[in-house]
Design an enzyme around this catalytic site. Structure first.
Site, PDB file in Angstrom:
ATOM      1  N   ASN A 133      58.755  26.302 -41.544  1.00 51.05           N
ATOM      2  CA  ASN A 133      58.849  27.674 -41.048  1.00 51.05           C
ATOM      3  C   ASN A 133      60.232  28.202 -41.424  1.00 51.05           C
ATOM      4  OD1 ASN A 133      58.930  30.033 -39.602  1.00 51.05           O
ATOM      5  ND2 ASN A 133      58.911  29.064 -37.582  1.00 51.05           N
ATOM      6  N   TRP A 134      60.254  29.014 -42.442  1.00 52.39           N
ATOM      7  CA  TRP A 134      61.555  29.487 -42.956  1.00 52.39           C
ATOM      8  C   TRP A 134      62.178  30.574 -42.083  1.00 52.39           C
ATOM      9  CZ3 TRP A 134      61.301  30.089 -49.050  1.00 52.39           C
ATOM     10  CH2 TRP A 134      61.048  28.826 -49.610  1.00 52.39           C
ATOM     11  N   LYS A 135      61.409  31.133 -41.179  1.00 53.72           N
ATOM     12  CA  LYS A 135      61.901  32.207 -40.304  1.00 53.72           C
ATOM     13  C   LYS A 135      62.526  33.338 -41.145  1.00 53.72           C
ATOM     14  CE  LYS A 135      62.349  28.710 -36.773  1.00 53.72           C
ATOM     15  NZ  LYS A 135      63.020  28.188 -35.603  1.00 53.72           N
TER      16      LYS A 135
ATOM     17  N   HIS B 112      54.562  31.609 -32.268  1.00 50.90           N
ATOM     18  CA  HIS B 112      55.851  30.921 -32.279  1.00 50.90           C
ATOM     19  C   HIS B 112      56.701  31.387 -31.087  1.00 50.90           C
ATOM     20  CE1 HIS B 112      59.817  29.573 -33.416  1.00 50.90           C
ATOM     21  NE2 HIS B 112      59.199  28.665 -34.145  1.00 50.90           N
TER      22      HIS B 112
ATOM     23  N   GLU C 295      59.687  32.153 -30.818  1.00 47.48           N
ATOM     24  CA  GLU C 295      60.570  33.294 -31.089  1.00 47.48           C
ATOM     25  C   GLU C 295      59.785  34.603 -31.026  1.00 47.48           C
ATOM     26  OE1 GLU C 295      62.147  31.653 -34.700  1.00 47.48           O
ATOM     27  OE2 GLU C 295      63.080  30.088 -33.484  1.00 47.48           O
TER      28      GLU C 295
ATOM     29  N   GLU D 155      55.557  22.830 -29.652  1.00 49.99           N
ATOM     30  CA  GLU D 155      56.993  23.006 -29.858  1.00 49.99           C
ATOM     31  C   GLU D 155      57.679  23.281 -28.521  1.00 49.99           C
ATOM     32  OE1 GLU D 155      57.884  24.285 -34.164  1.00 49.99           O
ATOM     33  OE2 GLU D 155      57.369  26.092 -33.067  1.00 49.99           O
TER      34      GLU D 155
ATOM     35  N   GLY E 100      65.634  24.465 -32.713  1.00 54.51           N
ATOM     36  CA  GLY E 100      66.935  24.910 -33.215  1.00 54.51           C
ATOM     37  C   GLY E 100      68.117  24.413 -32.399  1.00 54.51           C
TER      38      GLY E 100
ATOM     39  N   SER F 214      63.517  20.617 -33.935  1.00 47.62           N
ATOM     40  CA  SER F 214      64.608  19.772 -34.436  1.00 47.62           C
ATOM     41  C   SER F 214      64.128  18.486 -35.116  1.00 47.62           C
ATOM     42  CB  SER F 214      65.603  19.452 -33.320  1.00 47.62           C
ATOM     43  OG  SER F 214      66.197  20.651 -32.852  1.00 47.62           O
TER      44      SER F 214
ATOM     45  N   GLY G 109      61.730  23.819 -38.857  1.00 45.46           N
ATOM     46  CA  GLY G 109      62.524  25.030 -39.051  1.00 45.46           C
ATOM     47  C   GLY G 109      63.714  24.747 -39.950  1.00 45.46           C
ATOM     48  N   GLY G 110      64.868  24.531 -39.338  1.00 44.96           N
ATOM     49  CA  GLY G 110      66.124  24.372 -40.063  1.00 44.96           C
ATOM     50  C   GLY G 110      66.053  23.412 -41.242  1.00 44.96           C
TER      51      GLY G 110
HETATM   52  P1  PGA Z   1      63.718  23.738 -35.827  1.00 41.90           P
HETATM   53  O1  PGA Z   1      62.594  24.856 -35.673  1.00 41.90           O
HETATM   54  O2  PGA Z   1      63.154  22.624 -36.675  1.00 41.90           O
HETATM   55  O3  PGA Z   1      64.884  24.427 -36.486  1.00 41.90           O
HETATM   56  O4  PGA Z   1      64.042  23.251 -34.449  1.00 41.90           O
HETATM   57  C1  PGA Z   1      61.256  24.503 -35.473  1.00 41.90           C
HETATM   58  C2  PGA Z   1      60.431  25.765 -35.351  1.00 41.90           C
HETATM   59  O5  PGA Z   1      60.905  26.751 -34.793  1.00 41.90           O
HETATM   60  O6  PGA Z   1      59.273  25.794 -35.806  1.00 41.90           O
END
Ligand code: PGA
Length: 251
Positions: free
Chosen positions: A9-11, A96, A98, A168, A174, A214, A235-236
């Protein structure tokens, strides 16, 4: 039989040039990799077409990060499911944390989004998970159960074929803090049992349940080794070809 999936997930990261570059690097890094897992990346809307072209001749699939629930109309700035399918997108991430936190997406809205995605034959990576306060107050199972039941438990068994789940825990996204492999397994087994109770064991066994929060090269293998963890939503660490590849190798 359910599939293992590693999804990035590149956001809101990577402009057009960076999108092309990261996909090029990723293609080189995973070339010749003998994996049974599906590999998915989710760039921003504006770079989806570019990404679709760039992943050509590789195992990488491209997903959207979100979509609007309406077919079309006066919703400035929004993107519909049919717009995604018109450029060859087959998967969309919905729910998600966010989106829930910053854009007010609640169960009612997500129910509509899921319906609209299914009407467009899109596969859905459905995200959900508890807040830190829910876990501290030992309410995490209840929260997850209601997030799932409110949005997905009116679907038919056939519609479930297009559902991938991504557990999640919000406190792990994050933050550098992951759920322990045992915490992930415990929740994933609980989720599968809820599906089994409603739809039967066979369907429950066929649903891929990803863990997100994470996941990094140094913890992926242990998390993925758990029986009910079928991969990850990353994500990251999906923003670096090397790290993402290491995570794919860990499955
Ligand atoms: P993260 O994000 O790996 O940076 O914790 C995961 C996500 O939001 O899908």
């Amino acid at each position: 039989m359910r599939k293992n999936i590693v999804a990035g997930n590149w956001k809101m990261n990577n402009n057009a040039e960076e999108t092309q570059q990261l996909i090029n690097n990723l293609k080189i890094a995973i070339e010749g990799l003998n994996t049974e897992a599906r590999v998915i990346i989710a760039p921003t809307f504006v770079n989806l077409s570019l990404a679709q072209n760039a992943v050509n001749n590789s195992i990488i699939e491209v997903s959207a990060q979100n979509m609007h629930q309406a077919k079309n109309g006066a919703f400035t700035g929004e993107i519909s499911g049919s717009m995604l399918t018109s450029i060859g997108i087959k998967t969309v991430i919905l729910g998600h944390s966010e989106r829930r936190t910053y854009f007010g997406e609640d169960d009612a809205m997500l129910t509509e989004k899921v319906k609209a995605a299914l009407e467009n034959d899109l596969e859905i990576v459905f995200c959900f998970g508890e807040l830190l306060e829910d876990r501290k107050s030992d309410n995490h199972f209840n929260v997850v159960e209601s997030q799932l039941k409110n949005v997905l438990f009116d679907l038919t068994a056939t519609e479930w074929k297009n559902i991938v789940l991504a557990y999640e825990p919000v406190w792990a996204i994050g933050t550098g803090e992951t759920a322990s492999p045992e915490q992930a397994q415990e929740m994933h087994a609980f989720i599968r049992s809820l599906i089994a109770d409603k739809y039967g064991a066979e369907l429950a066994n066929d649903v891929s349940i990803l863990y997100g929060g994470s996941v990094k090269p140094n913890n992926a293998e242990e998390i993925f080794s758990k029986e009910d963890v079928d991969g990850g939503l990353i994500g990251g660490a999906s923003l670096k070809a090397e790290d993402f590849t290491a995570i794919i190798k860990a499955i």
